[in-house]
Design a protein around this motif. Structure first.
Motif, mmCIF file in Angstrom:
data_model
loop_
_atom_site.group_PDB
_atom_site.id
_atom_site.type_symbol
_atom_site.label_atom_id
_atom_site.label_comp_id
_atom_site.label_asym_id
_atom_site.label_seq_id
_atom_site.Cartn_x
_atom_site.Cartn_y
_atom_site.Cartn_z
ATOM 1 N N UNK B 65 11.684 18.511 65.939
ATOM 2 C CA UNK B 65 10.889 17.342 66.350
ATOM 3 C C UNK B 65 10.715 16.540 64.977
ATOM 4 N N UNK B 66 10.526 17.145 63.897
ATOM 5 C CA UNK B 66 10.217 16.319 62.548
ATOM 6 C C UNK B 66 11.538 15.546 62.447
ATOM 7 N N UNK B 67 12.742 16.238 62.556
ATOM 8 C CA UNK B 67 13.951 15.285 62.184
ATOM 9 C C UNK B 67 14.021 14.211 63.088
ATOM 10 N N UNK B 69 12.009 12.669 64.770
ATOM 11 C CA UNK B 69 11.002 11.635 64.291
ATOM 12 C C UNK B 69 11.448 10.763 63.186
ATOM 13 N N UNK B 70 12.077 11.620 62.239
ATOM 14 C CA UNK B 70 12.558 10.718 61.089
ATOM 15 C C UNK B 70 13.708 9.924 61.493
ATOM 16 N N UNK B 73 12.626 6.644 63.300
ATOM 17 C CA UNK B 73 12.223 5.739 62.453
ATOM 18 C C UNK B 73 13.356 4.942 61.781
ATOM 19 N N UNK B 74 14.487 5.667 61.334
ATOM 20 C CA UNK B 74 15.617 5.270 60.878
ATOM 21 C C UNK B 74 16.211 4.166 61.933
#
Lengths: 497, 87
Positions: B65-67, B69-70, B73-74
């Motif tokens: 999930x964190x990746x 999300x990153x 954003x990119x």
């Protein structure tokens, strides 16, 4: 039970808050290492500019506070671990002082308490993000024109883009909280918060010294690393003396003076954290089994320092937003006023007001404030850390009373003392060492910072190394005591004894 | 009615009961570590040590999930570069 407890109020939320499963069995040492590194990498990857914000055109008012919170201006890590730290401190202190009633023997209460801290952390992140977004903190400052008001010609963020910024920051803060939870629950090493602080202060220190990236400044391109810039200066500058002078004094990025002070602080802190007082203990069951129980001088580690700066950081965020949102209000000006640093336009600095007196911002235009600031700032940091360090052992189950109870459970006794006086004897060592340790570390940090030139590097390093050492302690304990050494791939490289 | 042990017995009983409750309140643990569960210690600030009820997720899901999300954003960054607007 009479009345409604605070914990009952959050019960309805408990089912929708994401909760990471505990590991089915204890994680293997190597797996923990991999998890810790992966989580640290993901954390650092979050240092990505927020969409809709130009992180190079932000005038950062909190640069001197970012050291221990693993935060970076204008990125998804705008607040770093601050919301998690604040909520943990807030509730654990309130529970420790028994302002809120929690039965820690009951597992249900503990779980609700934990959910409460998680929700508060997310709410803090949301609040801070909203405050800063509506204080126009994320609005780009026009770089080369000298209007302190920010540029009117550039597109000013609309309401929708502010909401987008707040949403991004809230989600990233939730992710940080969850990542911290992963480490806390035993998938990796150490409390998540401390691990992030360690990782980020290690990266900050090494970038300050050896960073190869170049940044465009009004003076031309400059390297982020002080040493790299020094070498570049030697090749490019006209005179060597200027090159050396410049490398030690540049103000926009890290300079060699700051890095050397930080490294000196690093060494001093490593030395101090080896100082300990050893109390002889013996088993009350087995004869002639005498051992020592070490009480470290820096008994509370980095926690008092982190607490003090968390308080300062929160004050500054609220103060800064208030000064922008209610600009011109007399009371707000009394609290503090910020001014854009004229030369490089990368920071806004506190200039006057109550918050200036407890800040490490560069000097103000007011001479009297400048003169008393070092005293007020150092005494504030030292007094708050010391008071906190005296109370913290009691709030974290490591007070003399609790240690005495542990001894009793493990059939340990102090050599030459009666059972009843164990807690008193421990108090004679633990309380002073907690106090003195906090005084020394906080004084060192505040003293190095108070010139306003260190930009948070020194105290970030001190807090980072202290947190790193407490994590390392846990790691070494596991390595030596749980037989991890025998089964680990790493046993080729690490001493097994 | 005669109270065994004299008239003051009831008051004494109440006082000793109150004392006991007070003692218990004073001795009640004020952190999860002092209650014997993990939690913050002198050098560590821990929050999450128990498994609360709630929306259970796997550790890998958090990382993914964190990746994700990153990356999102990119992608937002790329889109805003392409469209040339802030949003």
């Amino acid at each position: 039970m009479s009345g409604i407890r605070l914990l009952d109020l959050i019960k309805p939320f408990a089912s929708i808050v994401p909760e990471i499963e505990l590991p089915y069995e204890k994680s293997i040492f190597d797996e923990k290492v991999v998890y810790t590194i992966a989580i640290a990498v993901v954390y650092l990857l979050l240092g990505l500019p927020i969409n809709g914000v130009n992180d190079e055109k932000i005038a950062d008012p909190f640069s001197w506070l970012r050291g221990t919170f693993a935060s970076q201006p204008g990125t998804l890590l705008e607040f770093g671990v601050l919301p998690a730290v604040l909520s943990a401190f807030l509730w654990q202190i309130l529970a420790g002082l028994k302002f809120i009633r929690i039965d820690f023997h009951s597992s249900n209460d503990r779980q609700l308490f934990q959910t409460l801290q998680k929700i508060t952390s997310i709410v803090f992140g949301l609040t801070f993000a909203a405050l800063l977004a509506f204080a126009d903190y994320f609005e780009p400052i026009d770089y080369f024109t000298r209007t302190p008001e920010g540029s009117e010609s550039l597109l000013s963020p609309s309401f929708m883009s502010k909401v987008l910024i707040v949403a991004e920051l809230t989600v990233s803060n939730t992710i940080v909280t969850l990542l911290a939870e992963l480490l806390d629950k035993g998938y990796g090493f150490g409390p998540g918060i401390l691990a992030f602080i360690t990782v980020s202060s290690a990266t900050t220190l090494s970038t300050s010294l050896l960073g190869l990236t170049t940044v465009w400044t009004p003076r031309g391109s400059e390297s982020t690393g002080a040493l790299v810039q020094f070498i570049r200066n030697l090749f490019s500058a006209d005179s060597y003396s200027y090159a050396i002078y410049e490398a030690f004094t540049r103000q926009n990025l890290a300079n060699l003076t700051q890095v050397y002070v930080a490294i000196a602080a690093f060494i001093v802190v490593v030395y101090l954290s080896n100082c300990r007082s050893e109390i002889s203990i013996k088993s009350s069951k087995v004869r002639s089994m005498v051992s020592v129980y070490p009480v470290k001088l820096v008994y509370c580690g980095a926690i008092p320092l982190i607490f003090t700066y968390a308080v300062l950081y929160a004050f500054n965020i609220v103060g800064f937003s208030a000064s922008r949102i209610f600009a011109g209000n007399k009371f707000v000006e009394l609290l503090g006023s910020w001014e854009l640093e004229p030369e490089f336009k990368r920071t806004s600095n506190l200039n006057s007001g109550l918050l200036f007196l407890i800040s490490a911002a560069p000097s103000s235009s007011n001479t009297i404030l400048n003169l008393i600031r070092p005293f007020t700032y150092i005494s504030f940091v030292v007094i708050v850390s010391t008071l906190f360090s005296e109370a913290w052992p009691g709030m974290s189950g490591s007070a003399p009373k609790d240690t005495a109870k542990q001894f009793k459970d493990q059939d340990l006794a102090l050599v030459g003392r009666r059972d009843i006086s164990v807690s008193k004897e421990l108090a004679k060592v633990i309380i002073p060492s907690a106090r003195i340790g906090a005084i020394i570390t906080s004084f060192a940090a505040a003293f190095c910072e108070c010139s306003g030139r260190s930009k948070g590097l020194t105290y970030g390093t001190i807090a980072g190394i202290l947190s790193g050492l407490s994590i390392l302690e846990e790691l070494v304990q596991e390595w030596q005591q749980t037989g991890a050494a025998a089964n680990s791939q790493l046993s080729q490289f690490l001493p097994t004894q | 009615m005669v109270i065994p042990g004299g008239a003051k017995t009831l008051a004494k009983r109440k006082a000793s009961k109150d004392n006991k409750v007070k003692q218990q309140q004073q001795n009640a643990p004020n952190s999860s570590r002092s209650a014997g569960a993990g939690g913050s210690s002198s050098t560590m600030l821990k929050i999450y040590t128990d498994e609360a009820q709630g929306f259970k997720i796997d550790p890998l899901v958090v990382l993914i999930f964190a990746v994700a999300f990153i990356f999102s954003v990119v992608i937002l960054h790329v889109l805003s570069k392409l469209s040339g607007k802030l949003l």
